[in-house]
Write an enzyme that holds these catalytic residues in place. Structure first.
Site, PDB file in Angstrom:
ATOM      1  N   ASP A   1     -49.050  14.301  19.307  1.00 30.83           N
ATOM      2  CA  ASP A   1     -49.562  15.649  19.317  1.00 30.83           C
ATOM      3  C   ASP A   1     -51.157  15.350  18.823  1.00 30.83           C
ATOM      4  O   ASP A   1     -51.586  14.985  17.964  1.00 30.83           O
ATOM      5  CB  ASP A   1     -49.003  16.396  17.887  1.00 30.83           C
ATOM      6  CG  ASP A   1     -49.649  17.729  17.815  1.00 30.83           C
ATOM      7  OD1 ASP A   1     -50.524  18.090  18.289  1.00 30.83           O
ATOM      8  OD2 ASP A   1     -48.977  18.279  16.666  1.00 30.83           O
TER       9      ASP A   1
ATOM     10  N   LYS B   1     -59.140  23.631  19.492  1.00 30.92           N
ATOM     11  CA  LYS B   1     -59.857  22.847  18.759  1.00 30.92           C
ATOM     12  C   LYS B   1     -61.014  22.543  19.653  1.00 30.92           C
ATOM     13  O   LYS B   1     -62.167  22.557  19.455  1.00 30.92           O
ATOM     14  CB  LYS B   1     -59.114  21.736  17.995  1.00 30.92           C
ATOM     15  CG  LYS B   1     -58.042  22.279  17.096  1.00 30.92           C
ATOM     16  CD  LYS B   1     -58.556  23.068  15.975  1.00 30.92           C
ATOM     17  CE  LYS B   1     -57.418  23.059  14.749  1.00 30.92           C
ATOM     18  NZ  LYS B   1     -56.127  23.946  15.196  1.00 30.92           N
TER      19      LYS B   1
ATOM     20  N   TRP C   1     -48.162  19.574  10.331  1.00 28.42           N
ATOM     21  CA  TRP C   1     -47.603  19.477  11.409  1.00 28.42           C
ATOM     22  C   TRP C   1     -46.560  18.617  11.914  1.00 28.42           C
ATOM     23  O   TRP C   1     -45.683  18.448  12.574  1.00 28.42           O
ATOM     24  CB  TRP C   1     -48.698  19.722  12.538  1.00 28.42           C
ATOM     25  CG  TRP C   1     -49.821  20.698  12.087  1.00 28.42           C
ATOM     26  CD1 TRP C   1     -51.250  20.594  11.398  1.00 28.42           C
ATOM     27  CD2 TRP C   1     -49.623  22.267  12.003  1.00 28.42           C
ATOM     28  NE1 TRP C   1     -51.595  21.876  11.090  1.00 28.42           N
ATOM     29  CE2 TRP C   1     -50.511  22.957  11.333  1.00 28.42           C
ATOM     30  CE3 TRP C   1     -48.534  23.052  12.188  1.00 28.42           C
ATOM     31  CZ2 TRP C   1     -50.705  24.181  11.234  1.00 28.42           C
ATOM     32  CZ3 TRP C   1     -48.561  24.412  12.140  1.00 28.42           C
ATOM     33  CH2 TRP C   1     -49.531  24.805  11.767  1.00 28.42           C
TER      34      TRP C   1
END
Length: 333
Positions: A144, A168, A77
């Site tokens: 992030d 999450k 990511w």
């Protein structure tokens, strides 16, 4: 219950106007709890957006990259975020662990002082590494935190912007949170499309267009629960206990081994494989663990092996069950 009848209005949460005073309070309360639980200082805004963290990969540079940005490449990511930023200006990769299949967090690099910002990905879900400290950066730091927000205490004032998908530790997919230092905005010379300008959503309190009402409402319930158990410090204590239990078993059990540098091991995503001499037992262990009730422990297709995701909602009893399965499998072999 709220889906059926929201706050006694007689209609459901997903039917009521998002402009109603009843729903306006949901967003206001969620923002207030964000600020309280993370000790967000004055001068920062919290907004709820669509598009997932992946949209933030372009929204961050759209709003903040004027000339040059620095990125730390620690996983899939992080790499994708860096790729998107290159569409908006010069990107400096300060360090990368890609050549080592992202098995560690790079150290000892230099952040350029003339960068507009420095971007990190704090937890790497696929490879099982995590940044455990709040770095000191000479330029605004962007993080992030999709997969570890609210899992441990953070010093928000060390960051210029924190973003993440909710799916999450916070809520179902469909809402993205952004915590942004207001003074960073409005400095790039490029025109920004209305929907991609953070200032639009700050001004309209996340209501510029119809927000993802159900995930925001769910996030509010999660934040209330988190506060009720003792907040982020208590959650951190629980997460450390879960991770310690499982990592200790991985290190003790002769069948298994960890896949990342010990000091960079993630509390959220615990990755492990069979030791080389037992590699042929991988499928057998997967079937054995599945039969014992383990769900979703197969590792990401890019790394193989196993991955136990220990997000905030996972109780320690689940980790205890996996450890028991590993011990039973060891005795059988």
């Amino acid at each position: 219950e709220a889906i059926k009848d929201f706050e006694g209005t007689g209609i459901g949460l997903m039917e009521i106007s998002h402009r109603s005073k009843e729903y306006d309070k949901v967003v206001a309360d969620a923002v207030a709890l964000f600020k309280e639980l993370l000790h967000i200082p004055d001068g920062y805004s919290v907004i709820f957006l669509g598009g997932g963290a992946s949209l933030q990969f372009c929204m961050v540079p759209f709003n903040l990259l004027e000339k040059k940005a620095a990125y730390l490449n620690t996983g899939t990511w992080a790499n994708k975020a860096q790729k998107e930023a290159k569409l908006f200006g010069e990107v400096i990769e300060v360090a990368s662990s890609k050549d080592a299949n992202y098995t560690f967090i790079p150290k000892g690099y230099t952040i350029p002082h003339d960068a507009d910002y420095f971007h990190i990905t704090t937890n790497n879900t696929i490879f099982g590494t995590e940044i455990h400290a709040d770095y000191d950066s000479p330029v605004p730091m962007i993080a992030d935190m999709s997969s570890d927000i609210f899992s441990r205490p953070i010093d928000v004032k060390k960051y210029g912007l924190i973003y993440g998908g909710a799916q999450k530790n916070l809520a179902p997919a469909g809402v993205t949170f952004v915590i942004v230092k207001d003074e960073l905005l409005g400095k790039v010379t490029r025109p920004i499309p209305t929907m991609l300008d953070y200032r639009t959503h700050i001004k309209e309190n996340s209501m510029f267009n119809t927000p993802p009402v159900l995930p925001i409402y769910t996030a509010l319930q999660t934040l209330k629960w988190l506060k009720s158990i003792g907040g982020v410090p208590e959650m951190y204590k629980r997460n450390k206990a879960k991770a310690t239990l499982l990592y200790n078993e991985i290190d003790r059990n002769k069948l298994f081994k960890g896949t990342t540098a010990v000091e960079d091991r993630s509390l959220m995503n615990i990755c492990f494989v069979l030791n080389d001499q037992y590699k042929d037992l991988e499928d057998e262990f997967y079937k054995f663990a599945t039969a014992k009730g383990m769900v979703g422990i197969k590792g990401h297709r890019s790394v193989g092996g196993f991955r136990a995701s220990c997000y905030n909602a996972l109780p320690i009893s689940a980790v205890e069950a996996l450890v028991a399965a590993m011990q039973e499998f060891e005795k059988a072999h």
